[in-house]
Design a protein around this motif. Structure first.
Motif: not given
Length: 273
Positions: A104-109
């Motif tokens: 998974p992608f844990s975070e995208i800013n």
């Protein structure tokens, strides 16, 4: 006597005209440093890095991939009032748990913005960019996972020598304190950067220091060592170390220390900030 005054007038006039020509050429060269780039160009470093933590156990869930996509668009080919050039900016930074089972992608800013940039020369012919920008940064999520803030930022970046480039940037943070309690303490109010060409065309080093509002408890330090394998290609092998807070918005209160290795595409010239 008249001829003497005439000669003096001619000499004075020629000196004044020559100084104006030199100043005009200098101003042109400063603006040309932006105009020689394509209107659509790299803003901050674009990179794809993978690495592990050095302050906790290394597992499939703590190792990750971090990548960044960043570009800018110059809106005009001629400066506006005050010799400023208008820009649109966009940077996206993602954290990908590629080694976990579901990847998974844990975070995208997301970090869009707009800026006006004024190129000029400091004493000694040091190319400098002054910029004013308004930016938004968020992770595009809602409810308790929402992280968002805005900033009005002011920056100076200068090529102080053929090998050294330094910058300083301050901002006024605009934060929704209900959704992001204490975020201002961690993002702070400014940062300083420096780049050094160890071996021009081959090796370089970058440092980015962000100061939180606490005396010693908050902030971050990111250092990079870059190697350019081919002089005619604009990509680098990069070793990056990050330590501190706010590497990602979702975990802004979490202290991290990560070392990563990968590839970087840098701005062709000195970045605007």
């Amino acid at each position: 006597m008249r001829s003497r005054y005439l000669i003096l007038f001619i000499v004075f006039f020629s000196i004044k005209v020559n100084s104006q020509i030199i100043e005009e050429k200098k101003n042109f060269r400063a603006a040309d440093s932006l105009l020689k780039e394509n209107s659509f160009s790299v803003h901050r470093d674009n990179y794809f890095l993978t690495g592990v933590p050095i302050n906790t156990d290394i597992t499939r869930n703590t190792a990750d991939v971090k990548y960044q996509v960043s570009f800018k668009l110059r809106l005009t080919s001629k400066p506006l009032f005050g010799s400023f050039f208008p820009y649109l900016l966009y940077t996206q930074k993602a954290f990908w748990d590629i080694y976990a089972s579901s990847k998974p992608f844990s975070e995208i800013n997301f970090n869009p913005g707009a800026a006006i940039v004024r190129p000029f020369y400091l004493k000694g012919g040091r190319l400098t960019y002054a910029a004013i920008s308004f930016e938004h940064e968020s992770n595009g999520r809602d409810s308790i996972y929402s992280r968002t803030w805005n900033m009005l930022a002011f920056s100076l970046k200068s090529q102080v020598s053929p090998r050294w480039t330094v910058g300083i940037r301050g901002w006024v943070p605009l934060v929704d304190k209900d959704d992001n309690p204490g975020l201002t303490q961690y993002v702070g109010y400014g940062e300083a950067s420096a780049s050094y060409l160890i071996q021009p065309g081959r090796w370089s080093a970058d440092v980015l220091f962000r100061k939180g509002s606490g005396l010693i408890n908050y902030g971050s330090l990111q250092t990079q060592l870059n190697w350019r394998p081919y002089r005619n290609e604009n990509y680098y092998v990069t070793l990056q170390w990050f330590v501190g807070y706010t590497e990602s918005l979702i975990d802004y209160k979490e202290h991290k220390s990560m070392i990563r290795l990968g590839f970087t595409i840098k701005p062709e010239n000195m970045g605007i900030f």
